[in-house]
Enzyme design. Structure first.
Site, PDB file in Angstrom:
ATOM      1  N   ILE A  88       0.828  -1.203   0.000  1.00  0.00           N
ATOM      2  CA  ILE A  88       0.000   0.000   0.000  1.00  0.00           C
ATOM      3  C   ILE A  88       0.861   1.252   0.000  1.00  0.00           C
ATOM      4  O   ILE A  88       1.921   1.284   0.621  1.00  0.00           O
ATOM      5  CB  ILE A  88      -0.966   0.012   1.210  1.00  0.00           C
ATOM      6  CG1 ILE A  88      -2.051   1.083   1.038  1.00  0.00           C
ATOM      7  CG2 ILE A  88      -0.210   0.206   2.520  1.00  0.00           C
ATOM      8  CD1 ILE A  88      -3.214   0.956   2.005  1.00  0.00           C
ATOM      9  N   CYS A 181       3.792   0.752   2.386  1.00  0.00           N
ATOM     10  CA  CYS A 181       4.456  -0.367   1.727  1.00  0.00           C
ATOM     11  C   CYS A 181       4.521  -1.597   2.622  1.00  0.00           C
ATOM     12  O   CYS A 181       5.333  -2.495   2.404  1.00  0.00           O
ATOM     13  CB  CYS A 181       5.863   0.012   1.251  1.00  0.00           C
ATOM     14  SG  CYS A 181       5.864   1.543   0.316  1.00  0.00           S
TER      15      CYS A 181
END
Lengths: 258, 178
Positions: A88, A181
């Site tokens: 993400i 992430c």
């Protein structure tokens, strides 16, 4: 549009201004299809842009539940599940997003080398600001424990799409709602945060193009600014006839969205 | 009789099973039932995973996929060159069993260094088995790309012969790497 053997690849560079994530995604998909159907006859493309606030996830999408998605939507951002690698991340104004769309055959790289070269571009670019940025076992570019630039790529039969997101003067508060992430215990940062003075996307753009050209050993067309209301048909005109109708981005012009 | 049997493959299982059937049925040899063909899903539930130790053909694509043919089943994976170019694989998205593909379709995606790379199927067919070990340990693809790191098995179609003739032998494939 012919790619002549023996010459350096010529990247066609476009600045799209602030653009919604899904619009840019549709554009990328179209460009990948064109590249695929004109395998030996298509110049590489570099899209540079900023997004309106959006959280995106990669192919490991099941890690992020509908609940989390709804929570992030409630903050006023978009949420998109994509086919890139990586987990993400957040995109928003003040962040330089680059999508190189081209056949890796042109530079004769595998995926790993391509990603390493993108990291090199950002590391060199940071060096120009006196910032010592580096790689880590986690793909992306780091300054200490904080990620300065996120990366997430898709590669379809050697045609790349998606790319990187470099925090220039992004509003970092958006990152506080996610584990960026998927990496716990690490933070995110931006040029502005590190240097304690505003660093805009506009300022970084020409330096980015310069480092990209150097690291990929390629030529770049002058940066063309596509208007906000451009359509896919407009893009096709730009790319296929090589007679740019869009405005050239020059230092004299001032762009509100930067 | 309580001897333990070591069955190394699905073929072994089919062979042993059919021998047992022949021995136990109280009918003459002339009226033997046909040798049963155990479907792959039954074999899988018995714990027999065919890692294709036997194959008649081992062919390659110029996009670095390989296929091993065993009868009418092809086992497919990516080559050592491909896994080196990709880097450490952290995730592998495989198709569902029973999905049908045409040659050249995207059949799987692997993720490495934050890059999702699509893989193209070298032959048409229906997926009969996927390598479920890759769900938890996708790194097997890096460690053993042409053996334990196999991705899917497909049942070949009638166009198999034509499609296989378009693929490269190991020698020809290795020449493309230089």
């Amino acid at each position: 549009m012919h790619v002549i053997k023996g010459t350096s690849p010529l990247f066609q560079c476009f600045y799209l201004g602030k653009i919604k994530y899904l619009k840019a995604l549709k554009l990328q998909e179209t460009l990948v299809q064109w590249q695929t159907s004109h395998l030996n006859n298509c110049n590489p493309i570099l899209l540079l842009l900023q997004h309106y606030p959006v959280y995106t996830v990669g192919i490991r999408s099941s890690v992020y539940s509908k609940q989390e998605e709804n929570h992030l939507l409630s903050l006023g951002a978009d949420f998109v599940r994509t086919k890139r690698g990586g987990l993400i991340t957040f995109h928003g104004p003040g962040q330089l997003v680059a999508y190189p769309i081209f056949n890796l055959k042109i530079v004769d790289f595998g995926v790993r080398k391509y990603v390493e070269t993108l990291e090199e571009v950002i590391i060199n670019l940071s060096g120009r600001y006196g910032i010592q940025a580096e790689r880590s076992p986690h793909t992306g570019v780091w300054v200490g424990n904080n990620k300065l630039c996120a990366m997430g790529i898709n590669c379809q039969g050697r045609i790349t799409s998606h790319g990187l997101a470099l925090n220039c003067n992004t509003d970092m508060k958006w990152f506080s709602h996610i584990v960026a992430c998927g990496i716990h215990g690490k933070g995110v940062t931006s040029f502005t945060e590190i240097l304690q003075k505003p660093v805009t996307v506009k300022e970084v753009l020409p330096l980015f193009l310069d480092e990209f050209s150097r690291c990929f050993n390629c030529d770049m067309t002058p940066l063309r600014h596509l208007p906000e209301a451009f359509s896919l048909a407009d893009m096709y005109e730009e790319v296929s006839h090589n007679k740019p109708r869009s405005k050239l981005l020059s230092r004299q012009e001032s762009y509100e969205d930067m | 009789m309580s001897q333990s049997l070591i069955l190394k493959s699905a073929r072994d299982a089919t062979r042993v099973f059919s021998k047992i059937v022949q021995k136990t049925l109280p009918i003459s040899k002339n009226k033997l039932p046909p040798v049963p063909h155990l479907p792959h899903n039954v074999l899988r539930s018995c714990g027999f995973h065919n890692s294709a130790p036997n194959y008649s053909k081992f062919l390659f694509t110029d996009s670095h996929e390989w296929i091993k043919i065993d009868g009418d089943v092809g086992t497919i994976g990516i080559t050592n060159y491909a896994q080196e170019q990709l880097g450490d694989i952290v995730f592998c998205e495989l198709p569902e069993v029973a999905t049908e593909f045409s040659k050249g379709d995207i059949f799987a995606t692997v993720e490495s260094v934050k890059a999702a790379s699509d893989l193209y199927i070298p032959i048409s067919g229906e997926v009969v088995e996927v390598n479920e070990k890759l769900v938890d340990t996708p790194a097997i693809i890096n460690e053993s790309p042409t053996e334990d790191g196999w991705l899917v098995m497909v049942k070949l179609t009638s166009s198999a012969d034509d499609e296989l003739s378009e693929l490269l032998t190991q020698t020809d494939y290795e020449k493309t790497l230089n």
